[in-house]
Structure formats: structure tokens, C-alpha cells
Design an enzyme around this catalytic site. Structure first.
Site, PDB file in Angstrom:
ATOM      1  N   ASP A 292     -10.331   3.565  -3.041  1.00 18.14           N
ATOM      2  CA  ASP A 292     -10.987   2.230  -2.669  1.00 18.14           C
ATOM      3  C   ASP A 292     -12.370   2.128  -3.323  1.00 18.14           C
ATOM      4  O   ASP A 292     -13.137   3.237  -3.457  1.00 18.14           O
ATOM      5  CB  ASP A 292     -11.244   2.162  -1.145  1.00 18.14           C
ATOM      6  CG  ASP A 292      -9.658   2.094  -0.542  1.00 18.14           C
ATOM      7  OD1 ASP A 292      -8.706   1.955  -1.209  1.00 18.14           O
ATOM      8  OD2 ASP A 292      -9.574   1.952   0.525  1.00 18.14           O
TER       9      ASP A 292
ATOM     10  N   ASP B 176       0.813  -1.352  -0.156  1.00 24.17           N
ATOM     11  CA  ASP B 176      -0.056  -0.050   0.187  1.00 24.17           C
ATOM     12  C   ASP B 176       0.925   1.233  -0.042  1.00 24.17           C
ATOM     13  O   ASP B 176       2.132   1.202  -0.032  1.00 24.17           O
ATOM     14  CB  ASP B 176      -0.887  -0.150   1.448  1.00 24.17           C
ATOM     15  CG  ASP B 176      -2.262   0.509   1.093  1.00 24.17           C
ATOM     16  OD1 ASP B 176      -2.366   1.344   0.016  1.00 24.17           O
ATOM     17  OD2 ASP B 176      -3.279   0.069   1.833  1.00 24.17           O
TER      18      ASP B 176
HETATM   19  C1  GLA Z   1      -6.102   1.304   1.587  1.00 27.33           C
HETATM   20  C2  GLA Z   1      -6.407   0.381   0.460  1.00 27.33           C
HETATM   21  C3  GLA Z   1      -7.408  -0.760   0.798  1.00 27.33           C
HETATM   22  C4  GLA Z   1      -6.896  -1.415   2.118  1.00 27.33           C
HETATM   23  C5  GLA Z   1      -6.644  -0.179   3.321  1.00 27.33           C
HETATM   24  C6  GLA Z   1      -6.166  -0.873   4.465  1.00 27.33           C
HETATM   25  O1  GLA Z   1      -7.075   2.044   1.914  1.00 27.33           O
HETATM   26  O2  GLA Z   1      -6.608   1.013  -0.658  1.00 27.33           O
HETATM   27  O3  GLA Z   1      -7.533  -1.594  -0.191  1.00 27.33           O
HETATM   28  O4  GLA Z   1      -5.693  -2.029   1.916  1.00 27.33           O
HETATM   29  O5  GLA Z   1      -5.905   0.543   2.897  1.00 27.33           O
HETATM   30  O6  GLA Z   1      -5.958  -0.116   5.492  1.00 27.33           O
END
Ligand code: GLA
Length: 400
Positions: free
Chosen positions: A203, A148
Site C-alpha cells: 500500500d 484483494d
Molecule cells: C489492502 C489493499 C488496500 C485496501 C485494503 C482494504 O491493504 O492493498 O488497497 O484495499 O486492503 O482493507
């Protein structure tokens, strides 16, 4: 001289390890990830239950193999030697034990971490510990790493992801490397040899077309995600995929919307990573997720990402060229009422400019296969007539 020899030996080792990573994702990875449903509320019993369901529900047979634990699997602090440790309450037997369990089912195991100092949920990130963490993953027999982009300050994305890739190469265990920087640094331009898949947006959330704000960022529904990026389809192909995020199938949309979502992820050659609770999933959800005819479109070996052909009168029509001169077409009813339509094959030039594939629909006749209803719909010598329910989909392949 001794130093030069040592460097050469190291380079040769890293190079031969790098080759082990090359063929890991020749088709889009298929699996499950904990985040969409469970957030950081994850534990060993849950993961074992999910692995059991892969077998029981026929998901392994449908091609799903990776079980990936997202954020929240770690203890809040590294140990005295700076090593990552699994949260002892959530995972009392540790990660190697869980990896062994998952492997014993013929499945593969993935973990999450982050290029920054901390993960998005505030756990220890890998910054400055990349080589050490890669060794830890190898010692636990991890097969997949989602990486990430929180708490990264001003670091350069390409070099941060390349460092982690090199660390994985050095550790030597083949790992699918999933880049998750939300498309902020246009990974489709540089990540082909760095990772096997890269997120292209922020997301996802479980709705058709909404956007939900969380202060400095927002999550987007299925169609917001689909429409967010243009001109990136040429970057996808065997070994390197545009990742439209983990799926929300089974997470509260209607069955029709779930079918359309699944059809679109297949048309887009996106990784198919389930994000629902498989232990409580309905029959209809599992029927959608394990539809082999649709999955075959996603897994087509040419690896061409589909594209929007038209979107007129509330109907999206998408096309994906397939191996053996076959084509997939997906018709989505974007409206809130049933749509009766007639599609005149002879009046539509089916073709893909980016990949130089065209078909003369006057000279050629194809058999039409309906992939959700598992039936043949005649051929392209006559007009296609169909009714599609609101937000539902008609997905077909054209075969000679
Ligand atoms: C980010 C990523 C998500 C998830 C969260 C976890 O938002 O884009 O897919 O992995 O972090 O904290």
C-alpha cells in the site's frame, strides 16, 4: 450427448461474454476509490457527494469515470442464502440504488472484495462464493471489481484470480477486473488475460519517500513505490496495466509533491485512481488532478509505460514515448532546494530500447510544451534552461 450439448452451450456463452471484457481498459482506468481517505468509514451520502463532485469539478470531463467503494461496504455476515449484502446502516438503500445514482450521472460504479475467506478488514471474502458473488454484482450493475489478497492461506494466485475472472465472464456484465495481490506473485508475468490492472506493490501512503511499518507489513511513500519494481514496464499496455496504487494527491503532501506524484503516475501509465476527499479538495489539488495535458500523457493510446532516463545530481529524468512520434519528458527535483539546470537536447539520445523507438536529436527539432504551466517553451534547437522548486516537476512533451 445432452450433457455435451449443455457444456458446449455454456462454453460458447462464456466465450462470447469474455469478448465483452476485452476493450474495457484500452487506456489506464481513471476514477476514485474510498480507501486512502476513508478506510471502512464509508456510506451512501459520501458516495453520492463524490459522484456529484465528479460533475461539478469537471473531473468527469477530465476522463475520470469509476467510483469504487473499497473494503467496508458489506454487512459482517452473508444472508441466509449465502449472498453478500450491503451494510444496512451505511447503505440503507442498497447497492443497486447507489449504482443507479452513479449511472444517472454518466459514471461507473465499482466494488471491492477479496480472494480469501475474509477481506483485509475482516468482512466476508469471496473464497468459495466466486460465482454467486459475480451474479450479485451483475444484479447490482457493478462495472469494476477490485479483488484483494488477504486471508488466502496457501491458494495459488493465478488460479484464484482466474476463477473470479471466469465467474465475472459467466455473470456476463462487463466488469473491469482489478487484481490486488501487491505484486507478491508477479502478476505482470501471468495476469495479462486475467485482469485489466494489477497492483505492483504494497500500500501507498501520503508522503514523498517514507516507509511506515504496521507490524507484518508496511506502506510506502510515492518514490518508494516507484522504485520498488524493475523490469516490469514491458508488461503494461492497452487492456493490462501495472497499477502503482491509488493516488495520494490532495492528502497532505505539498502542491509541488502532488504535481510530481501525478506526473509520475501519468508517465508510468498507471491507473489514475484518486484517493482524496473531493468534497473538501483545494483548488490547487483539483487543478492538478484535472490537468488534461498531463492526463493525455497517461491516456496516450500506445499505452507504453515510461522509464527512468537518468537520475543525476538530484534530478530524475523520465521518458515516455507517445503516439505520433511524440515524447513526454519529466524532470523531477528530488532535492530540498531549488535546482537550476540546463538540458542539452543534442547531447542526449532519446530512445526506448524495449519498444524500439529512437529519435536523432541532431537531425530532428521538436517544439517543447510545458504541461503544468500550459505554455510553449521554444524548441529543441537550443538548450532547455529551467528552475525547478524542491520536489516539483517540469513535465514537457516534444512535438513536431
Ligand atoms: C489492502 C489493499 C488496500 C485496501 C485494503 C482494504 O491493504 O492493498 O488497497 O484495499 O486492503 O482493507
Amino acid at each position: 450427448m445432452k450433457k455435451i450439448t449443455q457444456i458446449l452451450v455454456l462454453l460458447i456463452a462464456v466465450f462470447s461474454n469474455a469478448q465483452k471484457f476485452e476493450n474495457l481498459a484500452q487506456t489506464p482506468p481513471q476514477g476514485w476509490n474510498s480507501w486512502n481517505t476513508f478506510g471502512t468509514d464509508i456510506n451512501e451520502t459520501l458516495v453520492k457527494g463524490i459522484a456529484d463532485k465528479f460533475i461539478e469539478l469537471g473531473l468527469k470531463d477530465a476522463g475520470y469515470q469509476y467510483i469504487v467503494l473499497d473494503d467496508g461496504w458489506m454487512a459482517k455476515e452473508r444472508d441466509g442464502n449465502g449472498n453478500l449484502v450491503a451494510d444496512p446502516e451505511k447503505f440503507p438503500n442498497g447497492m443497486k440504488h447507489l449504482a443507479d445514482y452513479i449511472h444517472s450521472k454518466g459514471l461507473k460504479f465499482g466494488l471491492y472484495n477479496c480472494a480469501g475467506a475474509t477481506t483485509c478488514a475482516g468482512y466476508p471474502g469471496s473464497r468459495g462464493h466466486e460465482y454467486q458473488d459475480a451474479q450479485t454484482y451483475a444484479s447490482w450493475d457493478i462495472d469494476y471489481l477490485k479483488y484483494d489478497w488477504c486471508d488466502t492461506g496457501k491458494i495459488n494466485a493465478e488460479s484464484a484470480y482466474t476463477t473470479m475472472r471466469d465467474a465475472l465472464y459467466k455473470a456476463g456484465r462487463p466488469v473491469v477486473f482489478s487484481i490486488c495481490e501487491w505484486g507478491d506473485n508477479e502478476p505482470w508475468k501471468w495476469a495479462k488475460d486475467v485482469g485489466h490492472l494489477w497492483r505492483v506493490t504494497g500500500d501507498i501512503i501520503n508522503c514523498w519517500d517514507c516507509e511506515v511499518g504496521h507490524g507484518s507489513w508496511s506502506s510506502s511513500g510515492v518514490w518508494k513505490i516507484i522504485n520498488m519494481r524493475k523490469e516490469i514496464r514491458k508488461s503494461a499496455g492497452p487492456g493490462h496495466w501495472n497499477d502503482f496504487d491509488m493516488m495520494e494527491v490532495g492528502n497532505g503532501m505539498t502542491n509541488a509533491e502532488d504535481r510530481s506524484h501525478f506526473a509520475m503516475w501519468s508517465m508510468l501509465a498507471s491507473p489514475l485512481i484518486m484517493g482524496n476527499d473531493l468534497r473538501t479538495a483545494s483548488k490547487e489539488t483539483i487543478k492538478t488532478l484535472s490537468n488534461k495535458e498531463v492526463i493525455n500523457v497517461n491516456q496516450d493510446k500506445l499505452g507504453i509505460q515510461g522509464f527512468r532516463f537518468t537520475n543525476e545530481n538530484n534530478m530524475e529524468i523520465w521518458i515516455k514515448p507517445l503516439d505520433n512520434n511524440q515524447w513526454a519528458l519529466t524532470f523531477v527535483n528530488m532535492s530540498n532546494h531549488p535546482l537550476d539546470f540546463v538540458f542539452d537536447w543534442k547531447n542526449h539520445d532519446i530512445g526506448d530500447d524495449v519498444n524500439g523507438r529512437y529519435v536523432d536529436m541532431i537531425k530532428n527539432t521538436f517544439q517543447i510544451r510545458d504541461l503544468f504551466n500550459h505554455k510553449n517553451l521554444g524548441d529543441t534547437s537550443t538548450n532547455l534552461k529551467a528552475r525547478i522548486e524542491p520536489h516539483d516537476v517540469l513535465m514537457v512533451t516534444l512535438n513536431k
